[in-house]
Design an enzyme around this catalytic site. Structure first.
Site, PDB file in Angstrom:
ATOM      1  N   ALA A 151      -0.846  -6.836   3.620  1.00  0.00           N
ATOM      2  CA  ALA A 151      -1.233  -8.209   3.950  1.00  0.00           C
ATOM      3  C   ALA A 151      -2.678  -8.584   3.556  1.00  0.00           C
ATOM      4  O   ALA A 151      -2.897  -9.586   2.856  1.00  0.00           O
ATOM      5  CB  ALA A 151      -0.979  -8.455   5.437  1.00  0.00           C
TER       6      ALA A 151
ATOM      7  N   ASP B  95       1.902  -7.886   9.136  1.00  0.00           N
ATOM      8  CA  ASP B  95       1.805  -8.903   8.078  1.00  0.00           C
ATOM      9  C   ASP B  95       1.655 -10.302   8.650  1.00  0.00           C
ATOM     10  O   ASP B  95       1.227 -11.228   7.955  1.00  0.00           O
ATOM     11  CB  ASP B  95       3.034  -8.840   7.173  1.00  0.00           C
ATOM     12  CG  ASP B  95       3.022  -7.516   6.421  1.00  0.00           C
ATOM     13  OD1 ASP B  95       3.409  -6.497   7.013  1.00  0.00           O
ATOM     14  OD2 ASP B  95       2.569  -7.513   5.265  1.00  0.00           O
TER      15      ASP B  95
ATOM     16  N   ASN C 184       6.060  -6.612  10.876  1.00  0.00           N
ATOM     17  CA  ASN C 184       5.557  -5.529  10.016  1.00  0.00           C
ATOM     18  C   ASN C 184       6.738  -4.946   9.244  1.00  0.00           C
ATOM     19  O   ASN C 184       7.883  -5.391   9.407  1.00  0.00           O
ATOM     20  CB  ASN C 184       4.852  -4.461  10.862  1.00  0.00           C
ATOM     21  CG  ASN C 184       4.055  -3.498  10.004  1.00  0.00           C
ATOM     22  OD1 ASN C 184       3.304  -3.925   9.131  1.00  0.00           O
ATOM     23  ND2 ASN C 184       4.216  -2.203  10.211  1.00  0.00           N
ATOM     24  N   LYS C 185       6.448  -4.002   8.394  1.00  0.00           N
ATOM     25  CA  LYS C 185       7.466  -3.404   7.514  1.00  0.00           C
ATOM     26  C   LYS C 185       8.731  -3.049   8.291  1.00  0.00           C
ATOM     27  O   LYS C 185       8.658  -2.559   9.421  1.00  0.00           O
ATOM     28  CB  LYS C 185       6.856  -2.162   6.857  1.00  0.00           C
ATOM     29  CG  LYS C 185       7.724  -1.444   5.869  1.00  0.00           C
ATOM     30  CD  LYS C 185       8.305  -2.321   4.785  1.00  0.00           C
ATOM     31  CE  LYS C 185       7.259  -3.076   4.000  1.00  0.00           C
ATOM     32  NZ  LYS C 185       7.838  -4.107   3.106  1.00  0.00           N
TER      33      LYS C 185
HETATM   34  O1  MRU Z   1       5.698  -4.860   1.685  1.00  0.00           O
HETATM   35  P1  MRU Z   1       4.284  -4.358   1.879  1.00  0.00           P
HETATM   36  O2  MRU Z   1       4.048  -3.015   1.293  1.00  0.00           O
HETATM   37  O3  MRU Z   1       3.272  -5.391   1.435  1.00  0.00           O
HETATM   38  O4  MRU Z   1       4.172  -4.229   3.448  1.00  0.00           O
HETATM   39  C1  MRU Z   1       2.970  -3.749   3.995  1.00  0.00           C
HETATM   40  C2  MRU Z   1       3.042  -3.571   5.451  1.00  0.00           C
HETATM   41  O5  MRU Z   1       4.037  -3.799   6.089  1.00  0.00           O
HETATM   42  C3  MRU Z   1       1.784  -3.180   6.112  1.00  0.00           C
HETATM   43  O6  MRU Z   1       2.047  -2.410   7.250  1.00  0.00           O
HETATM   44  C4  MRU Z   1       1.088  -4.465   6.531  1.00  0.00           C
HETATM   45  O7  MRU Z   1       0.824  -5.265   5.405  1.00  0.00           O
HETATM   46  C5  MRU Z   1      -0.134  -4.245   7.263  1.00  0.00           C
HETATM   47  S1  MRU Z   1      -1.382  -3.998   6.130  1.00  0.00           S
HETATM   48  C6  MRU Z   1      -2.778  -3.471   6.446  1.00  0.00           C
END
Ligand code: MRU
Length: 368
Positions: free
Chosen positions: A56, A249, A259-260
């Site tokens: 993010a 995110d 989040n992911k």
């Molecule tokens: O799909 P991505 O790799 O962009 O997803 C990232 C994540 O889910 C992270 O945990 C999130 O962005 C937090 S970042 C510091």
């Protein structure tokens, strides 16, 4: 952070050509370390959408630089303003869940709206993109300072024994401009001599944990173990996880956290096993307009290919191979939402707070 002794950020202006932005292309980690030149807004939009960079805070920084590249291009257009509007829209469409994208574009628009001269617009967009990066670095450093206190408390309780921290996806420095969000307290604890060990969820389908988090922890010398995504619950049941720290995110003003994909299941397991579940985030990840994360946060759905294929090193070649039966459909929801009731605390650049509206507004009276 350092890679083999050399300090890197994840995004920067090319030293000898200020019309080019450079990034670490994360698609090929951990097997290849590739720096990519980005020379247009279109290329930046592709880099964000196709995840040459991701995470993010870094998506926000990249979008800010994308606006700078758009301003450079706009100087040669008949209608620079119309061109810029198209570029904003292009960047906005790249990844829907990470709110930092819209936040950074919004910051740029605000700064550029009263500047008419295209050359001055470009200058302002560059300064602002660099400021957004510097601010992001400082926010992540401070998240580390506040999160470190939580780790120190657990370390005291465990009388100096190793603290086992579970993390999901990559919320490390490669997801940010530097330091990371979830990893920032971990790096600070490690650097201070506190014994930490990280359980790294592999994070299917793109394996950001196995490929990227493991790589950066290894480069920094932090003890870690990669596990498959379904292992966390078992480890928690057996007392092998002292705390969970993940990134986010998009977080609502009420403390719901996107989040992911798979984060929610970790939070459920943590709740069932009384394991503290922390979420680390800079304030640029808070969406003050939303209250109900499950209903309101847009969840990105990505190509089925990412589920059907898997990438790795074969001999000296990075190769993609089929995993599923050819013809079996696959679904690829990239994020999920963990309701605030499952979150122990939010680690922000202004301190640790409870995941609720009152606590967040108290911490950010100026932004909420
Ligand atoms: O799909 P991505 O790799 O962009 O997803 C990232 C994540 O889910 C992270 O945990 C999130 O962005 C937090 S970042 C510091």
């Amino acid at each position: 952070m350092k890679i083999d002794g050399q300090h890197f950020r994840t995004i920067w202006l090319k030293t000898d050509d200020h019309k080019v932005v450079q990034i670490l292309d994360q698609r090929f980690l951990p097997h290849r370390f590739i720096i990519e030149d980005i020379s247009s807004c279109e290329e930046m939009a592709t880099a964000i959408k196709d995840m040459h960079l991701r995470g993010a805070p870094l998506i926000g920084a990249a979008a800010a630089y994308g606006v700078y590249l758009a301003c450079l291009e706009a100087e040669a257009q008949n209608d620079p303003e119309e061109y810029l509007q198209k570029c904003y829209a292009k960047l906005m469409q790249t990844r829907p869940t990470a709110v930092n994208l819209g936040w950074a574009i919004g910051q740029q628009k605000q700064i550029l709206k009263d500047i008419n001269d295209p050359v001055l617009k470009t200058k302002a967009a560059l300064e602002s993109a660099q400021q957004i990066c510097d601010d992001s670095v400082e926010r992540c450093r401070l998240i580390g300072v506040h999160g470190l206190q939580l780790i120190e408390e657990i370390s005291k309780k465990k009388e100096g024994e190793t603290i086992n921290i579970l993390t999901h996806c990559n919320a490390g420095w490669l997801a940010c401009v530097d330091y990371g969000t979830a990893t920032s307290p971990i790096y600070q604890a490690h650097d201070k001599g506190i014994k930490v060990h990280v359980w790294v969820d592999e994070t299917r389908p793109r394996n950001q944990g196995a490929r990227i988090t493991a790589w950066e922890l290894k480069k920094h010398g932090v003890p870690h173990t990669v596990i498959v995504d379904n292992t966390g619950g078992h480890l928690m049941q057996h007392g092998l996880v002292d705390m969970v720290i993940v990134g986010t995110d998009r977080t609502t003003r009420t403390g719901d956290v996107a989040n992911k994909i798979g984060t929610y299941l970790k939070a459920l397991a943590a709740k069932d096993n009384d394991v503290p579940f922390y979420v680390a985030l800079p304030s640029s990840t808070i969406d003050w307009n939303l209250r109900d994360g499950v209903k309101e946060i847009p969840i990105e759905q990505r190509s089925a290919d990412e589920v059907q294929f898997i990438q790795g090193l074969s001999g000296n070649e990075i190769t993609k191979v089929w995993l599923t039966p050819q013809g079996s459909p696959a679904a690829n929801y990239a994020f999920d939402v963990t309701p605030a009731r499952l979150v122990t605390g939010l680690i922000t650049e202004r301190g640790v707070c409870e995941p609720n509206e009152e606590a967040l507004v108290n911490l950010y009276p100026d932004e909420s």
